[in-house]
Design a protein around this motif. Sequence first.
Motif, short mmCIF file in Angstrom:
data_model
loop_
_atom_site.label_atom_id
_atom_site.label_comp_id
_atom_site.label_asym_id
_atom_site.label_seq_id
_atom_site.Cartn_x
_atom_site.Cartn_y
_atom_site.Cartn_z
N ILE A 162 0.83 -1.20 0.00
CA ILE A 162 0.00 0.00 0.00
C ILE A 162 0.87 1.26 0.00
CG2 ILE A 162 -0.21 0.04 2.51
CD1 ILE A 162 -2.98 1.01 0.05
N GLU A 163 2.05 1.21 0.61
CA GLU A 163 2.93 2.38 0.62
C GLU A 163 3.33 2.77 -0.79
OE1 GLU A 163 3.99 4.80 2.63
OE2 GLU A 163 2.44 3.94 3.90
N GLU A 164 3.49 1.77 -1.65
CA GLU A 164 3.81 2.06 -3.05
C GLU A 164 2.69 2.86 -3.70
OE1 GLU A 164 3.38 -0.70 -6.85
OE2 GLU A 164 5.10 -1.29 -5.62
N GLY A 165 1.44 2.48 -3.42
CA GLY A 165 0.31 3.22 -3.96
C GLY A 165 0.25 4.63 -3.43
N ARG A 166 0.49 4.80 -2.14
CA ARG A 166 0.50 6.15 -1.55
C ARG A 166 1.53 7.04 -2.26
NH1 ARG A 166 -1.66 6.62 3.79
NH2 ARG A 166 -2.24 4.63 4.74
N LYS A 167 2.72 6.49 -2.46
CA LYS A 167 3.79 7.29 -3.06
C LYS A 167 3.45 7.67 -4.50
CE LYS A 167 7.48 5.33 -0.19
NZ LYS A 167 8.66 4.44 -0.15
N ILE A 168 2.81 6.77 -5.24
CA ILE A 168 2.44 7.07 -6.62
C ILE A 168 1.42 8.20 -6.67
CG2 ILE A 168 1.26 6.15 -8.66
CD1 ILE A 168 2.59 3.44 -8.04
N VAL A 169 0.41 8.14 -5.78
CA VAL A 169 -0.60 9.20 -5.74
C VAL A 169 0.03 10.53 -5.33
CG1 VAL A 169 -2.67 10.00 -4.53
CG2 VAL A 169 -2.53 7.63 -5.31
N GLU A 170 0.88 10.51 -4.32
CA GLU A 170 1.50 11.75 -3.84
C GLU A 170 2.39 12.36 -4.92
OE1 GLU A 170 3.48 10.93 -0.16
OE2 GLU A 170 1.65 10.17 0.80
N GLN A 171 3.16 11.52 -5.63
CA GLN A 171 4.02 12.06 -6.69
C GLN A 171 3.18 12.63 -7.83
OE1 GLN A 171 7.48 12.24 -6.45
NE2 GLN A 171 7.09 13.66 -8.15
N ALA A 172 2.08 11.98 -8.15
CA ALA A 172 1.21 12.49 -9.21
C ALA A 172 0.65 13.86 -8.84
CB ALA A 172 0.07 11.51 -9.47
N ILE A 173 0.30 14.05 -7.57
CA ILE A 173 -0.20 15.36 -7.14
C ILE A 173 0.90 16.41 -7.22
CG2 ILE A 173 -1.03 16.66 -5.12
CD1 ILE A 173 -2.63 14.13 -4.36
N ARG A 174 2.11 16.07 -6.76
CA ARG A 174 3.22 17.04 -6.85
C ARG A 174 3.51 17.42 -8.30
NH1 ARG A 174 5.25 13.86 -2.37
NH2 ARG A 174 6.36 12.47 -3.81
N ASP A 175 3.51 16.41 -9.18
CA ASP A 175 3.80 16.68 -10.60
C ASP A 175 2.68 17.51 -11.24
OD1 ASP A 175 6.11 15.22 -10.33
OD2 ASP A 175 5.30 13.40 -11.27
N THR A 176 1.44 17.25 -10.84
CA THR A 176 0.31 18.00 -11.39
C THR A 176 0.40 19.47 -11.01
OG1 THR A 176 -1.14 16.06 -11.39
CG2 THR A 176 -2.22 18.22 -11.34
N VAL A 177 0.74 19.75 -9.76
CA VAL A 177 0.90 21.14 -9.30
C VAL A 177 2.07 21.80 -10.02
CG1 VAL A 177 1.44 22.60 -7.32
CG2 VAL A 177 -0.19 20.70 -7.07
N ARG A 178 3.17 21.08 -10.15
CA ARG A 178 4.35 21.62 -10.85
C ARG A 178 4.03 22.00 -12.29
NH1 ARG A 178 8.09 17.05 -12.13
NH2 ARG A 178 6.60 16.93 -13.86
N ASP A 179 3.24 21.13 -12.98
CA ASP A 179 2.93 21.35 -14.39
C ASP A 179 1.67 22.18 -14.60
OD1 ASP A 179 5.11 19.77 -14.91
OD2 ASP A 179 3.95 17.97 -15.38
N ASN A 180 1.06 22.63 -13.50
CA ASN A 180 -0.19 23.39 -13.59
C ASN A 180 -1.22 22.61 -14.42
OD1 ASN A 180 -1.56 25.76 -12.77
ND2 ASN A 180 -1.41 26.58 -14.85
N GLY A 181 -1.37 21.33 -14.07
CA GLY A 181 -2.24 20.45 -14.84
C GLY A 181 -3.43 19.96 -14.06
N VAL A 182 -4.01 18.86 -14.55
CA VAL A 182 -5.19 18.26 -13.96
C VAL A 182 -4.89 16.78 -13.68
CG1 VAL A 182 -7.62 17.64 -14.31
CG2 VAL A 182 -6.74 19.83 -15.16
#
Length: 456
Positions: free
Chosen positions: A208-228
């Motif tokens: 489950i920690e792997e899933g948490r990290k994937i979601v968290e990284q996706a959120i950080r990348d989305t904010v960085r790229d000003n995306g959705v």
Amino acid sequence: MHLQFCGAAGEVTGSCTKLDIENSTLLIDCGLFQGGKYAEDRNFDPFPFKPEDVDAVILTHAHLDHCGRLPKLINQGFKGKIYATDATRDLAALIMLDSAGIMADSAERENHPPLYTEEDVVEAVSRFMPIPYDKAVIVAPGVTVSLHNAGHVLGSSFIEIKGDGKSAIFSGDIGNYPVPLLEQAEDLPQADAMILESTYGDKSHGPIEEGRKIVEQAIRDTVRDNGVLLIPAFSLERTQELITVIDEALANHRIPDLSAYLDGPLGIKICRVYEKYDKYFNDDIKQIEAKESDHSVLQFPHLTFTETSDQSKMINEVDPPKLIIAGSGMMHGGRILHHLKRYLPLVTTRLMIVGHQVEGTLGRQLLEGARTVTIHGEKIDVNAKVLATHAFSSHMDQGQLVTWLKTMPQKPKVIFLNHGDDDARQTLSKIFVDELKIKVFTPKYGDGFTLGHEGS
């Protein structure tokens, strides 16, 4: 004690097992067949028993493939009670009402009668008899039933039944662990027979920690790229787990704030049921709730619930970065389709797939790398980045199932594997036979067995 498998035998939907015991007839679950027109048409077939002969139903949990034919059972003559936990009753009411609405729309489009109506659902809900975990209840003369926490979804149970001098355990669906919200499944009591799910009998999940990290990284990348960031999620459990994971990450400053939306009336209503039954949350979540007294773990800062279609449309007016969680989980309907049409063509979009995608669904096409898809009759280019994790699965995998079975004080005399395709069942069966020396059966639809005389 005689078993007849009336669904989820060599497949993962339509859960229903008939148990004749002490001159009474019980049903364990009564779910819908799902997965394309052929499966859905099977719901209109007659039951392989007389509904009026059934004395009681024991319901493991509120997923539609376990509760979805209860209203049909009632409109065809069932007069008894439905035993389940209090949370399962409330969730099943929402799930079945939502299903009745979808059926009504389909019946009108295709000019056929619906499988059942909202009135049938109301009658079904009135038949529920809530019982707590770990309390033996007499449901028929000489027959006792105990519900034990299954750790799958809120209120889910595995069922211990005693009568005719024998005992059997019906697993229902058993939850992956550790999970963000709920306690993991209880250890098994002793029983003569085990009716065990095998959905992932040939697979292993990531942690489950792997899933948490994937979601968290996706959120950080989305904010960085000003995306959705789009997350199609099943309304029951997966949505609530994701919200909890994001809330914890925000509280510990591992991800930045962003505008977020839970876009779907069913998922929102289910969140409210979860909040009502927070007694079933695990200790970690209860401690977080105590610290975050200003908001629920299912309502993190900057998360907006959009119930109406007008509120949903307003999401388009909000500038990115933003996160949208919406149904359906396999992208075969629901509000997620409107967001996919709008945002899949953009390179700054991320699509996070967090659930199993059945072959033939839009979700499966996207998971397999389709560069063009059809939504509402329109060809849509896919320039978004597609991510996926199976770590949020709500079922035990192969290793967990074997470990859980070993919590039984002594080996059961026989195991019946259901709720899994044949590859999963055969793989798991080989482990139980070769390593644990247990007799195993993989029944087909309609097969019957008398305990002590299996196969007769």
